[in-house]
Design a protein around this motif. Sequence first.
Motif, mmCIF file in Angstrom:
data_model
loop_
_atom_site.group_PDB
_atom_site.id
_atom_site.type_symbol
_atom_site.label_atom_id
_atom_site.label_comp_id
_atom_site.label_asym_id
_atom_site.label_seq_id
_atom_site.Cartn_x
_atom_site.Cartn_y
_atom_site.Cartn_z
ATOM 1 N N SER A 300 0.803 -1.233 0.000
ATOM 2 C CA SER A 300 0.000 0.000 0.000
ATOM 3 C C SER A 300 0.833 1.279 0.000
ATOM 4 O O SER A 300 0.433 2.284 -0.599
ATOM 5 N N LEU A 301 1.991 1.266 0.648
ATOM 6 C CA LEU A 301 2.758 2.507 0.792
ATOM 7 C C LEU A 301 3.144 3.146 -0.544
ATOM 8 O O LEU A 301 2.962 4.367 -0.717
ATOM 9 N N LYS A 414 7.715 -5.540 14.968
ATOM 10 C CA LYS A 414 8.092 -6.056 13.651
ATOM 11 C C LYS A 414 7.378 -5.310 12.538
ATOM 12 O O LYS A 414 7.968 -5.004 11.502
ATOM 13 N N ASN A 415 6.085 -5.017 12.744
ATOM 14 C CA ASN A 415 5.346 -4.254 11.739
ATOM 15 C C ASN A 415 5.856 -2.828 11.630
ATOM 16 O O ASN A 415 5.925 -2.263 10.531
ATOM 17 N N LEU A 416 6.266 -2.238 12.759
ATOM 18 C CA LEU A 416 6.773 -0.868 12.734
ATOM 19 C C LEU A 416 8.106 -0.786 11.998
ATOM 20 O O LEU A 416 8.387 0.201 11.307
ATOM 21 N N VAL A 417 8.934 -1.821 12.145
ATOM 22 C CA VAL A 417 10.207 -1.854 11.409
ATOM 23 C C VAL A 417 9.942 -1.890 9.909
ATOM 24 O O VAL A 417 10.559 -1.146 9.130
ATOM 25 N N ILE A 423 8.491 3.318 4.394
ATOM 26 C CA ILE A 423 8.444 4.775 4.256
ATOM 27 C C ILE A 423 9.739 5.292 3.639
ATOM 28 O O ILE A 423 9.731 6.181 2.778
ATOM 29 N N LEU A 424 10.886 4.718 4.066
ATOM 30 C CA LEU A 424 12.179 5.136 3.521
ATOM 31 C C LEU A 424 12.260 4.824 2.024
ATOM 32 O O LEU A 424 12.650 5.686 1.221
ATOM 33 N N ALA A 425 11.865 3.596 1.649
ATOM 34 C CA ALA A 425 11.885 3.228 0.228
ATOM 35 C C ALA A 425 10.907 4.070 -0.571
ATOM 36 O O ALA A 425 11.182 4.462 -1.711
ATOM 37 N N SER A 426 9.758 4.381 0.035
ATOM 38 C CA SER A 426 8.769 5.236 -0.631
ATOM 39 C C SER A 426 9.309 6.645 -0.833
ATOM 40 O O SER A 426 8.960 7.321 -1.806
ATOM 41 N N LEU A 457 13.673 -1.162 -1.246
ATOM 42 C CA LEU A 457 13.108 -1.921 -0.125
ATOM 43 C C LEU A 457 13.854 -3.237 0.058
ATOM 44 O O LEU A 457 14.118 -3.665 1.188
ATOM 45 N N PHE A 458 14.214 -3.875 -1.041
ATOM 46 C CA PHE A 458 14.973 -5.123 -0.966
ATOM 47 C C PHE A 458 16.377 -4.856 -0.413
ATOM 48 O O PHE A 458 16.894 -5.626 0.417
ATOM 49 N N LEU A 459 17.010 -3.759 -0.837
ATOM 50 C CA LEU A 459 18.356 -3.430 -0.370
ATOM 51 C C LEU A 459 18.401 -3.209 1.139
ATOM 52 O O LEU A 459 19.365 -3.611 1.809
ATOM 53 N N ILE A 460 17.387 -2.556 1.692
ATOM 54 C CA ILE A 460 17.401 -2.246 3.128
ATOM 55 C C ILE A 460 16.724 -3.328 3.962
ATOM 56 O O ILE A 460 16.494 -3.144 5.162
ATOM 57 N N GLY A 461 16.407 -4.459 3.317
ATOM 58 C CA GLY A 461 15.877 -5.593 4.073
ATOM 59 C C GLY A 461 14.409 -5.505 4.399
ATOM 60 O O GLY A 461 13.950 -6.122 5.376
ATOM 61 N N GLY A 462 13.658 -4.776 3.598
ATOM 62 C CA GLY A 462 12.216 -4.698 3.844
ATOM 63 C C GLY A 462 11.494 -5.995 3.537
ATOM 64 O O GLY A 462 10.436 -6.276 4.092
#
Length: 493
Positions: A300-301, A414-417, A423-426, A457-462
């Motif tokens: 959704s983000l 875990k959800n907040l992480v 949010i960062l990737a967005s 998102l993949f790079l930062i482990g999302g």
Amino acid sequence: MTKIANIAKNTSYLTLALILQKIISFTYFTLLARYIGPANLGKYYLAISFTTIFAIFIDLGFSNVLTREIAKNQERAGRWLASVLAIKLPLAALAFGAVILLINLFGYDELTRSLVYISAISMILDSFTTTFFAVIRGFHNLKYESISSIVFQLIVLFFGYGALLAGGGLRPAMGALALASLFNFFYSGAIIRFRLKIALKAVYDKPLIKEILMISWPFAAYAILQRLYTYLDSVLLSVLAGDIQVGLYQVAFKIIFALQFLPMAFTASLYPALSAYWQTNREQLAVSFERAMNYLIIISLPIVVGAVILADRIVLLFTDDYAGAVWPLRISIVSLLFIFLNFPIGSLLNACDAQRKNTANMAIVTALSVAMNLVFIPLWQAVGASWTVLATNILMFILGMRAAGKIISYRPGKNLVVLGKGILASGFMGVAVYAGQIYFNIFIVTAIGAIIYFFFLFLIGGFRREDIMSVYHSFRKTDEGAGNIKADITTEI
């Protein structure tokens, strides 16, 4: 074919049907909006919203009851259907009469009234179609319903837009909706009569009718509140601000509504897993819920951020007349994050025998929605209604999470992480989209933005490769809950 394979096949049918239905429906909405303008679009959707509110008073949760009880004992399908029809026939007559009476009491113009009359015909036909497909779902078959949902949209698109191009105006366009409803009515009835060999007759079986009413009332209460919450804002906009504001508001509403196939398809597979874990493995129940929340946050983000940035470009797809829809879209689209997350929350409550809490939450949210709309629509018109959508979806999320915390050992960390990483990737995506919109059209910029979002998102482990495989396998797992996505599939336009 094994039961597991049959259910997986049903889920695939429904997921594909939802996707195609939304694509066709949104295509028609775009063409319709461009052709008729905001004021007439407002009249068109006022008629649909007005009658949709009354439609629930014909069904009163009977479809849920039919599917569940017939799935338990298919040999009783004829008796259950006959009793439900005996209840619904007088309710349909009363609902139709109430629609006609109230639309005249409200003093609408002749065109709006005639649109409501035609829409009311669709309301009656769709209600019985819902009943017929509920019976078919009880036999663990979603193929026919999936096919009909797509054919329904194609009929509306072909005949509705054809009527507009031929200069027929709004009445024939609404007539296309009634024509599609008529097809679905006969199609679903034919499946009942000739494939399942069940007689289409109404039988007043007093003991069984009493049982049906006792079982259905919690479903009815939630459905009534949900319909009021979803459609009353358009009616209030029409009364308090006029048809043009309804048309502008529908642009944002339709975009959000079209995107809901994503969590709907996901929770079709999630719901039965939660139900099973509630009985057998409470620890896995919490894990499954947390993962579901993570997946829907991730999905959704980027939609929210991208739509906020590109809102003016998106609205231009509907012509310059809809420029007033930019801020309603920007405000309403933020609620998409909470709308997505409310799907697994609602599934958790229903799966864990907390459906009454879900209904109570919906009652609170509906009351707030009415109150806020009565205050904000006269002040800010469509923008006011959009702020109400955002506030009430946030409230539904808060109330739902409070209830969920009493059912499972929920670990929000875990959800907040994942939310923070999303949010960062967005943010990276948003910068690229904002800069890229100058040089590329909206479709190219959207594709570029999606690639950038998931790359960062993949790079930062999302998310990990294992998460992708987990989502894939979740859609292949068993599940009778696929039938819980109900009959609005056949009528959404």
